[in-house]
Every structure is written in structure tokens, then in C-alpha cells.
Design a protein around this motif. Structure first.
Motif, PDB file in Angstrom:
ATOM      1  N   UNK A  91       6.679  11.069  -0.563  1.00 19.37           N
ATOM      2  CA  UNK A  91       5.240  10.898  -0.516  1.00 19.37           C
ATOM      3  C   UNK A  91       4.790  11.007   0.943  1.00 19.37           C
ATOM      4  N   UNK A  92       3.978  11.976   1.204  1.00 15.43           N
ATOM      5  CA  UNK A  92       3.448  12.145   2.556  1.00 15.43           C
ATOM      6  C   UNK A  92       2.258  11.215   2.756  1.00 15.43           C
ATOM      7  N   UNK A  93       2.175  10.653   3.934  1.00 16.02           N
ATOM      8  CA  UNK A  93       1.106   9.701   4.223  1.00 16.02           C
ATOM      9  C   UNK A  93       0.402  10.144   5.500  1.00 16.02           C
ATOM     10  N   UNK A  94      -0.916  10.135   5.456  1.00 19.08           N
ATOM     11  CA  UNK A  94      -1.675  10.530   6.640  1.00 19.08           C
ATOM     12  C   UNK A  94      -1.616   9.430   7.696  1.00 19.08           C
ATOM     13  N   UNK A  95      -1.934   9.801   8.918  1.00 17.05           N
ATOM     14  CA  UNK A  95      -1.952   8.823  10.005  1.00 17.05           C
ATOM     15  C   UNK A  95      -2.956   7.716   9.755  1.00 17.05           C
ATOM     16  N   UNK A  96      -4.095   8.083   9.171  1.00 17.54           N
ATOM     17  CA  UNK A  96      -5.136   7.091   8.872  1.00 17.54           C
ATOM     18  C   UNK A  96      -4.639   6.086   7.811  1.00 17.54           C
ATOM     19  N   UNK A  97      -3.987   6.591   6.756  1.00 14.38           N
ATOM     20  CA  UNK A  97      -3.459   5.701   5.714  1.00 14.38           C
ATOM     21  C   UNK A  97      -2.401   4.766   6.298  1.00 14.38           C
ATOM     22  N   UNK A  98      -1.519   5.336   7.117  1.00 17.28           N
ATOM     23  CA  UNK A  98      -0.467   4.524   7.740  1.00 17.28           C
ATOM     24  C   UNK A  98      -1.077   3.444   8.639  1.00 17.28           C
ATOM     25  N   UNK A  99      -2.108   3.802   9.392  1.00 18.67           N
ATOM     26  CA  UNK A  99      -2.778   2.827  10.268  1.00 18.67           C
ATOM     27  C   UNK A  99      -3.423   1.711   9.458  1.00 18.67           C
ATOM     28  N   UNK A 100      -4.054   2.057   8.342  1.00 20.81           N
ATOM     29  CA  UNK A 100      -4.667   1.034   7.483  1.00 20.81           C
ATOM     30  C   UNK A 100      -3.607   0.084   6.935  1.00 20.81           C
ATOM     31  N   UNK A 101      -2.485   0.638   6.494  1.00 14.72           N
ATOM     32  CA  UNK A 101      -1.412  -0.205   5.962  1.00 14.72           C
ATOM     33  C   UNK A 101      -0.798  -1.076   7.051  1.00 14.72           C
ATOM     34  N   UNK A 102      -0.655  -0.529   8.270  1.00 13.10           N
ATOM     35  CA  UNK A 102      -0.139  -1.351   9.382  1.00 13.10           C
ATOM     36  C   UNK A 102      -1.062  -2.534   9.630  1.00 13.10           C
ATOM     37  N   UNK A 103      -2.381  -2.286   9.573  1.00 10.92           N
ATOM     38  CA  UNK A 103      -3.349  -3.361   9.762  1.00 10.92           C
ATOM     39  C   UNK A 103      -3.244  -4.420   8.676  1.00 10.92           C
ATOM     40  N   UNK A 104      -3.074  -3.974   7.439  1.00  5.71           N
ATOM     41  CA  UNK A 104      -2.929  -4.920   6.319  1.00  5.71           C
ATOM     42  C   UNK A 104      -1.628  -5.713   6.437  1.00  5.71           C
ATOM     43  N   UNK A 105      -0.580  -5.053   6.891  1.00  2.00           N
ATOM     44  CA  UNK A 105       0.740  -5.689   6.979  1.00  2.00           C
ATOM     45  C   UNK A 105       0.828  -6.696   8.114  1.00  2.00           C
ATOM     46  N   UNK A 106      -0.052  -6.586   9.079  1.00  2.00           N
ATOM     47  CA  UNK A 106      -0.014  -7.477  10.242  1.00  2.00           C
ATOM     48  C   UNK A 106       0.006  -8.944   9.829  1.00  2.00           C
ATOM     49  N   UNK A 107      -0.701  -9.297   8.791  1.00  2.00           N
ATOM     50  CA  UNK A 107      -0.837 -10.694   8.376  1.00  2.00           C
ATOM     51  C   UNK A 107       0.231 -11.127   7.373  1.00  2.00           C
ATOM     52  N   UNK A 108       1.074 -10.211   6.953  1.00  2.00           N
ATOM     53  CA  UNK A 108       2.103 -10.548   5.970  1.00  2.00           C
ATOM     54  C   UNK A 108       3.316 -11.195   6.631  1.00  2.00           C
TER      55      UNK A 108
END
Length: 102
Positions: free
Chosen positions: A1-18
Motif C-alpha cells: 500500500x503506497x502512502x502519500x507524504x501528507x497521509x504519513x504526516x497526518x498519521x505521525x501526528x495522530x501517533x504522537x499521543x499514542x
């Protein structure tokens, strides 16, 4: 599954609090670790994994192997912590509800 830079950045932001919900011990990638990560991805989609300091495998290589074994995407690897994402189309979502990893 290819992921765009924007999608990856959004997920990194969400993961920060996990917090890490899966821990890889000194035995490294075992069938139990793969199954635990697979279960966590099925219920949460976005999962942080903590690697034990004594694991001798390179964290990026171990993350790549775990992603391959669970059909997930490595969102990021920082130090001994890796974040994985795998979409679950069967996960029930209520309209307007936050993503399941929150």
C-alpha cells in the motif's frame, strides 16, 4: 500500500499521543509478537511498537519485517519505537466519530 507524504504526516501526528501497545522483547520478532501486532492493527489501525533495548536487529529492518508479516505500512521509526498503520475496512465507524486509535 503506497502512502502519500501528507497521509504519513497526518498519521505521525495522530501517533504522537499514542503509547506503545505492543512490545518486542529480547527474542525479537516471534510468532507471538506478529500475532499481537496483527490483532492490535485489526482493532486500532494505528499502533506503536516498542523495541527492547537488547534487540540486536536494526529497528528499521525489524519494522520492515513486522510490516511485511502483518501487511501493514511503517509510518515511522524513531529510536526503538516504530509506528504501523493498516486500514481495516470492516472496522465499524460511527458518523463523525474520531478514528479508532484515539
Amino acid at each position: 500500500m503506497a502512502m502519500s507524504g501528507r497521509e504519513r504526516a497526518e498519521l505521525r501526528g495522530e501517533a504522537h499521543h499514542l503509547s506503545a501497545s505492543v512490545h518486542v522483547g529480547h527474542h525479537g520478532m516471534t510468532p507471538a509478537v506478529v500475532q499481537t501486532l496483527d490483532d492490535a492493527l485489526r482493532t486500532r489501525e494505528l499502533v506503536k511498537v516498542a523495541l527492547n533495548r537488547t534487540v540486536e536487529t536494526d529497528p528499521k529492518e525489524l519494522a520492515r519485517e513486522l510490516a511485511e508479516a502483518t501487511r501493514a505500512v511503517v509510518v515511522q521509526v524513531i529510536g526503538k519505537t516504530a509506528t504501523f498503520y493498516r486500514e481495516n475496512p470492516d472496522l465499524e465507524r460511527k458518523k463523525g466519530a474520531p478514528p479508532p486509535w484515539r
